[in-house]
Design an enzyme around this catalytic site. Structure first.
Site, PDB file in Angstrom:
ATOM      1  CG  HIS B  70      28.410  37.773  33.620  1.00  0.00           C
ATOM      2  ND1 HIS B  70      28.113  39.007  34.238  1.00  0.00           N
ATOM      3  CD2 HIS B  70      29.553  37.280  33.767  1.00  0.00           C
ATOM      4  CE1 HIS B  70      29.273  39.063  34.692  1.00  0.00           C
ATOM      5  NE2 HIS B  70      30.141  38.586  34.913  1.00  0.00           N
ATOM      6  N   GLY B  71      26.943  34.156  33.263  1.00  0.00           N
ATOM      7  CA  GLY B  71      28.199  33.074  33.606  1.00  0.00           C
ATOM      8  C   GLY B  71      27.944  32.637  32.758  1.00  0.00           C
TER       9      GLY B  71
END
Lengths: 112, 153
Positions: B70-71
């Site tokens: 994620h990010g």
């Protein structure tokens, strides 16, 4: 994409990630994520900074200090930093691959 | 945030039923290729670089057989979730050393001020805690069945 813009986007993404870990690290760790590599990531950011032309890096830092984010996406022909319209000539074949800045606010433009 | 709300950020085009990759680097590339194919993304390398940076903080394979890469990145304009599955399993540097079979990739734009992606991440992590659900996810025939299992249907 202009190679220096690619580096600036990566730098801005990385800086945001570091800030998020510093601000919300306990929340992320509560979900089970480890953030032990934070120092390594900071070193990687320094290495990335070293690959950016000094004059451009200076502009990036000034814009970041002023606006929070130096690079902003262009959406619907508008700078999403100040919402000024971006001239169609900016995306012409002649200018493709060039590093462009908003004529109104000076932010560095990125076409996502 | 409930799981039905979270699933509004994905689509059948963002579902990879059987990854070919068996190592982390190849899996990240395959996941990003899936994102690129499933939506209009001009700069996939930007996403790949962001996910690699995130993994350098610590592996996102935090669940039993599950990873949540994620990010945030400028390369997307809205929260986007890709779901993927690997029958063979991927060596994703999980804490328990076991192969990873399920992937939930969450990519958010920087201006996600309400931290919707962190809330979505928390909901997904909570949802997949039960072993029986993970078995259903691995057995699901298609995207619809996969989502129905996540919704508890």
């Amino acid at each position: 994409m202009h190679p220096q813009l690619q580096l600036l986007v990566a730098l801005q993404d990385m800086t945001g990630m570091i800030k998020e870990v510093e601000e919300k690290g306990s929340e992320l760790e509560g979900m089970g994520f480890k953030t032990a590599g934070l120092d390594d990531l900071k070193r990687a950011r320094e290495e990335l900074e070293g690959q950016i032309e000094p004059q451009l890096m200076g502009a990036f830092q000034r814009l970041t200090a002023k606006f929070g984010r130096a690079v902003v996406p262009v959406v619907g022909n508008h700078c999403t930093g100040c919402f000024a319209q971006i001239p169609s000539s900016f995306v012409s074949k002649t200018n493709a691959g060039k590093l462009q800045r908003c004529e109104s606010c000076g932010r560095i433009l990125y076409w996502p | 945030m409930d799981i039905a709300e979270v699933l509004k950020n994905t689509s059948p085009e963002l579902f990879l039923p059987d990854l070919k990759a068996t190592d982390k680097e190849s899996a990240l590339s395959e996941l990003v290729a899936g994102l690129t194919a499933g939506m209009d993304i001009k700069n996939p390398d930007t996403i790949l670089q962001m996910l690699q940076s995130r993994e350098s903080l610590g592996s996102t394979a935090v669940g039993p057989g599950i990873a949540f890469p994620h990010g945030r990145t400028l390369a997307v304009q809205r929260l986007t979730i890709l779901m993927a599955r690997s029958t063979a399993g991927v060596d994703f540097d999980s804490e328990d050393g076991e192969p990873t079979h399920l992937f939930f990739v969450l990519i958010a734009p920087p201006q996600d001020l309400g931290h919707q992606y962190i809330k979505s991440l928390a909901t997904l992590i909570d949802t997949v805690q039960e072993a029986s659900l993970r078995e259903k996810l691995m057995a699901a025939d298609d995207y619809e069945a996969f989502c129905a299992a996540l919704r508890g249907e």
